[in-house]
Motif scaffolding. Structure first.
Motif, PDB file in Angstrom:
ATOM      1  N   THR A 238       6.562   0.449  -9.078  1.00 23.94           N
ATOM      2  CA  THR A 238       6.157   1.784  -8.632  1.00 23.94           C
ATOM      3  C   THR A 238       5.294   2.508  -9.670  1.00 23.94           C
ATOM      4  OG1 THR A 238       8.198   2.775  -9.515  1.00 23.94           O
ATOM      5  CG2 THR A 238       8.224   2.015  -7.222  1.00 23.94           C
ATOM      6  N   HIS A 239       5.178   1.958 -10.865  1.00 22.68           N
ATOM      7  CA  HIS A 239       4.354   2.575 -11.902  1.00 22.68           C
ATOM      8  C   HIS A 239       2.880   2.252 -11.636  1.00 22.68           C
ATOM      9  CE1 HIS A 239       2.672   3.389 -15.913  1.00 22.68           C
ATOM     10  NE2 HIS A 239       3.741   4.152 -16.106  1.00 22.68           N
ATOM     11  N   PRO A 240       1.936   3.161 -11.924  1.00 21.34           N
ATOM     12  CA  PRO A 240       0.519   2.868 -11.678  1.00 21.34           C
ATOM     13  C   PRO A 240       0.035   1.589 -12.340  1.00 21.34           C
ATOM     14  CG  PRO A 240       0.801   5.206 -12.146  1.00 21.34           C
ATOM     15  CD  PRO A 240       2.143   4.567 -12.360  1.00 21.34           C
ATOM     16  N   LEU A 241       0.573   1.226 -13.502  1.00 22.35           N
ATOM     17  CA  LEU A 241       0.155   0.011 -14.183  1.00 22.35           C
ATOM     18  C   LEU A 241       0.823  -1.242 -13.623  1.00 22.35           C
ATOM     19  CD1 LEU A 241       0.139   1.362 -17.850  1.00 22.35           C
ATOM     20  CD2 LEU A 241      -1.865   0.705 -16.500  1.00 22.35           C
ATOM     21  N   GLY A 242       1.840  -1.067 -12.800  1.00 23.21           N
ATOM     22  CA  GLY A 242       2.531  -2.202 -12.211  1.00 23.21           C
ATOM     23  C   GLY A 242       2.359  -2.301 -10.707  1.00 23.21           C
ATOM     24  N   ARG A 243       1.567  -1.400 -10.141  1.00 26.62           N
ATOM     25  CA  ARG A 243       1.383  -1.356  -8.690  1.00 26.62           C
ATOM     26  C   ARG A 243       0.098  -2.096  -8.320  1.00 26.62           C
ATOM     27  NH1 ARG A 243       0.412   4.184  -7.526  1.00 26.62           N
ATOM     28  NH2 ARG A 243       2.586   4.520  -8.117  1.00 26.62           N
ATOM     29  N   PHE A 244       0.198  -3.093  -7.475  1.00 27.67           N
ATOM     30  CA  PHE A 244      -0.951  -3.893  -7.051  1.00 27.67           C
ATOM     31  C   PHE A 244      -1.094  -3.798  -5.532  1.00 27.67           C
ATOM     32  CE2 PHE A 244      -0.378  -5.401 -11.237  1.00 27.67           C
ATOM     33  CZ  PHE A 244      -1.523  -6.078 -11.630  1.00 27.67           C
ATOM     34  N   ALA A 245      -2.321  -4.016  -5.074  1.00 20.95           N
ATOM     35  CA  ALA A 245      -2.592  -3.954  -3.645  1.00 20.95           C
ATOM     36  C   ALA A 245      -1.930  -5.117  -2.921  1.00 20.95           C
ATOM     37  CB  ALA A 245      -4.095  -3.970  -3.386  1.00 20.95           C
ATOM     38  N   VAL A 246      -1.498  -4.864  -1.698  1.00 22.30           N
ATOM     39  CA  VAL A 246      -0.988  -5.899  -0.793  1.00 22.30           C
ATOM     40  C   VAL A 246      -1.825  -5.824   0.484  1.00 22.30           C
ATOM     41  CG1 VAL A 246       1.349  -5.815  -1.744  1.00 22.30           C
ATOM     42  CG2 VAL A 246       0.748  -4.313   0.160  1.00 22.30           C
ATOM     43  N   PRO A 247      -1.858  -6.886   1.283  1.00 21.38           N
ATOM     44  CA  PRO A 247      -2.745  -6.892   2.460  1.00 21.38           C
ATOM     45  C   PRO A 247      -2.563  -5.701   3.388  1.00 21.38           C
ATOM     46  CG  PRO A 247      -1.959  -9.109   2.031  1.00 21.38           C
ATOM     47  CD  PRO A 247      -1.245  -8.213   1.059  1.00 21.38           C
ATOM     48  N   SER A 248      -1.352  -5.204   3.554  1.00 20.50           N
ATOM     49  CA  SER A 248      -1.133  -4.082   4.477  1.00 20.50           C
ATOM     50  C   SER A 248      -1.760  -2.782   3.983  1.00 20.50           C
ATOM     51  CB  SER A 248       0.373  -3.868   4.690  1.00 20.50           C
ATOM     52  OG  SER A 248       1.014  -3.567   3.462  1.00 20.50           O
ATOM     53  N   ASP A 249      -2.097  -2.699   2.672  1.00 20.97           N
ATOM     54  CA  ASP A 249      -2.717  -1.487   2.147  1.00 20.97           C
ATOM     55  C   ASP A 249      -4.099  -1.239   2.734  1.00 20.97           C
ATOM     56  OD1 ASP A 249      -0.547  -1.006   0.511  1.00 20.97           O
ATOM     57  OD2 ASP A 249      -1.414  -2.023  -1.224  1.00 20.97           O
ATOM     58  N   PHE A 250      -4.715  -2.277   3.278  1.00 21.41           N
ATOM     59  CA  PHE A 250      -6.082  -2.146   3.777  1.00 21.41           C
ATOM     60  C   PHE A 250      -6.130  -1.652   5.218  1.00 21.41           C
ATOM     61  CE2 PHE A 250      -6.054  -5.175   0.351  1.00 21.41           C
ATOM     62  CZ  PHE A 250      -7.175  -4.845  -0.387  1.00 21.41           C
ATOM     63  N   ASP A 251      -4.979  -1.397   5.799  1.00 20.03           N
ATOM     64  CA  ASP A 251      -4.927  -0.939   7.183  1.00 20.03           C
ATOM     65  C   ASP A 251      -4.872   0.588   7.238  1.00 20.03           C
ATOM     66  OD1 ASP A 251      -4.796  -3.621   7.954  1.00 20.03           O
ATOM     67  OD2 ASP A 251      -2.601  -3.636   7.909  1.00 20.03           O
TER      68      ASP A 251
END
Length: 520
Positions: A238-251
């Motif tokens: 949940t930290h900005p430095l540990g948060r990465f995009a996942v495919p559902s983020d593009f919807d």
């Protein structure tokens, strides 16, 4: 052109760590470069010489300007020392626009281009949903209220102007390279791009589709997946430095959401301008005419959330059909960037894996042949420091490589570094510093990185002080290694193809498994 016997600089270059992009970035390769040295001529001028072979000395015809980073020490009388280096060129000149906003610039009229960085104090930590920040900065060149994306692209292409966009957790940057003669027509266009982007729905759909495809490709790369898992384990997902995009983020990302991010965060008050190259009074006047009329106010710098301590451990991550394994081992450092101990730890990190002849390279590449390259490095993020070892190895050598990483860390904890090795490390680090600031664009980029990471010249003071001959001892580094290079305090990630049942049956628990299990 005649030469006397004075050589005033000598170094090899090497690659480094790169971060940035739209959350789907990679890591630069590293490799050797020709031997480069600064030679003082009999008429007291300094030129750069490239030595490709013993009998092949090539002199770069362009004489170095007086603001180049050169040392005045003659190696015949002793080693080059940091105190011999004139560091004044690292500090920018300052120009105040009409609204009081400061433009920092590095001028060198021998360069035929101007590099302009428009840096916004606005990154992914301020977005309401994934991709909002990336879309906001990347789409500023894809149309405005009065110009289409095609018209803007033709304007840049016809004049040979290069435009780059990037963002990270705390900043979004538009970088432009252009000839000075185009400033009067270019700067008003840049003002329009940054103040009146259209954020067309069709352009947003194209951008999202491209980023989705990049992510799907990266999810098949073991190096990306290993970095993703390591950051999640070190910083928390949940930290900005540990948060990465996942495919559902593009919807579902809408143009209205991107416009809202631009309206709130990509504002004149949150923008800094850094210039490098052929910066003249005319260039500064052109900026002032367009950007000097904006009303601005003081803005506080973004503060990232405090990192919650994460449990160390060995993570085995599967990427289907992978032909190699990516290893990433490291930890957060309980230090500050302005702490002298951090500069000392950088010396330790270079000795471990920061140059071609380092311990990890000598062992795992040269002796064992497990990899083409392995690196140990440190990185400064705003509010935190991390250390990590990264390498790609043959899939069946991953556990053996982890074992050797363990061994080399323990060696540094149990034995002091000898004086001759320490001198080699010191010289390599000094040469790497010289290369990193050898040019006005490099110094401009360095200043931009300092701004976004929250670092100032106190870091350089510490860095150069530990590179003085005899400034740090092997026993001092041994104590530092004992405190900070404990393998059982590390997060280790082994990312590769899934093992068969037979392979898993023959796999003995590594010392990483045993020690970390015992620690927990």
């Amino acid at each position: 052109m005649g030469f006397d016997r004075t050589v005033v600089g000598l170094w090899y270059g090497r690659g480094g760590d790169q971060r940035g992009g739209v959350g789907v970035d990679g890591r630069s390769d590293r490799g050797g470069r020709p031997l480069t040295m600064l030679v003082r001529t009999m008429d007291n001028k300094c030129v750069a010489a490239t030595l490709w072979g013993v009998d092949d000395l090539q002199i770069r015809p362009k004489e170095l300007e007086t603001n180049s980073m050169i040392s005045t020490q003659n190696p015949v009388k002793g080693s080059i020392r940091p105190c011999d280096i004139d560091r004044r060129p690292l500090l920018p000149q300052r120009f105040a626009m009409r609204n009081g906003k400061i433009v920092n610039y590095f001028a060198d009229n021998s360069v035929g281009l101007v590099k302009m960085d428009f840096i916004f104090e606005a990154g992914t930590s301020l977005q309401d949903r994934p991709l909002q920040a990336a879309a906001a900065i990347n789409l500023v060149t894809e149309g405005t209220r009065s110009r289409s994306a095609r018209e803007i692209a033709e304007f840049f292409d016809f004049r040979g102007i290069i435009v780059e966009k990037s963002n990270d957790e705390v900043s979004s940057t538009l970088t432009v390279y252009a000839a000075p003669r185009y400033m009067d027509e270019l700067v008003p266009l840049l003002y329009e791009l940054l103040h009146e982007p259209a954020y067309d729905e069709a352009e947003l759909e194209v951008f999202v589709a491209r980023q989705r495809q990049k992510l799907m490709v990266n999810l098949q790369r073991t190096s990306y997946v290993a970095r993703k898992r390591w950051c999640e384990c070190v910083y928390g997902s949940t930290h900005p430095l540990g948060r990465f995009a996942v495919p559902s983020d593009f919807d579902g990302l809408s143009a209205a959401e991107v416009r809202d991010y631009h309206r709130r965060w990509l504002t004149p008050s949150r923008m800094d301008i850094v210039l490098g190259g052929a910066v003249s009074e005319a260039v500064l006047a052109a900026l002032d005419r367009s950007f000097g009329g904006d009303a601005v106010e003081a803005v506080e710098r973004t503060v990232l959330p405090q990192v919650e301590p994460q449990a160390p451990g060995l993570q085995r991550v599967v990427v289907a059909d992978a032909v190699q394994a990516s290893l990433r081992v490291g930890r957060l450092l309980p230090l500050r960037w302005d702490d002298r101990r951090y500069a000392e730890f950088m010396v330790l990190s270079v000795a471990l894996g920061g140059y071609f002849g380092s311990r990890l390279m000598s062992n795992i590449r040269e002796d064992k042949g497990y990899t083409y390259g392995i690196n140990a490095m440190t990185h400064i993020d705003r509010g935190s420091l991390d250390f990590f070892v990264v390498t790609d190895v043959a899939a069946d050598k991953a556990d053996a490589a982890l074992e050797e990483i363990w061994n080399e860390m323990q060696r540094l904890r149990n034995e002091p570094i000898m004086a001759d090795e320490l001198e080699l490390v010191r010289t390599c680090m000094l040469g790497d510093f010289m290369r990193s600031v050898d040019g006005v664009f490099e110094r401009s980029e360095r200043f931009c990185q300092q701004m976004t990471s929250g670092v100032d010249e106190r870091f350089t003071d510490n860095y150069m002080s530990v590179l003085e001959p005899g400034a740090v001892s092997g026993s001092r580094l041994q104590q530092l290694a004992f405190d900070l290079l404990d393998p059982s305090a590390m997060v280790a990630v082994n990312c590769g193809a899934e093992m068969t049942c037979e392979e898993r049956g023959f796999l003995m628990p590594s010392r990483w498994d045993v020690a970390l299990s015992f620690r927990r």
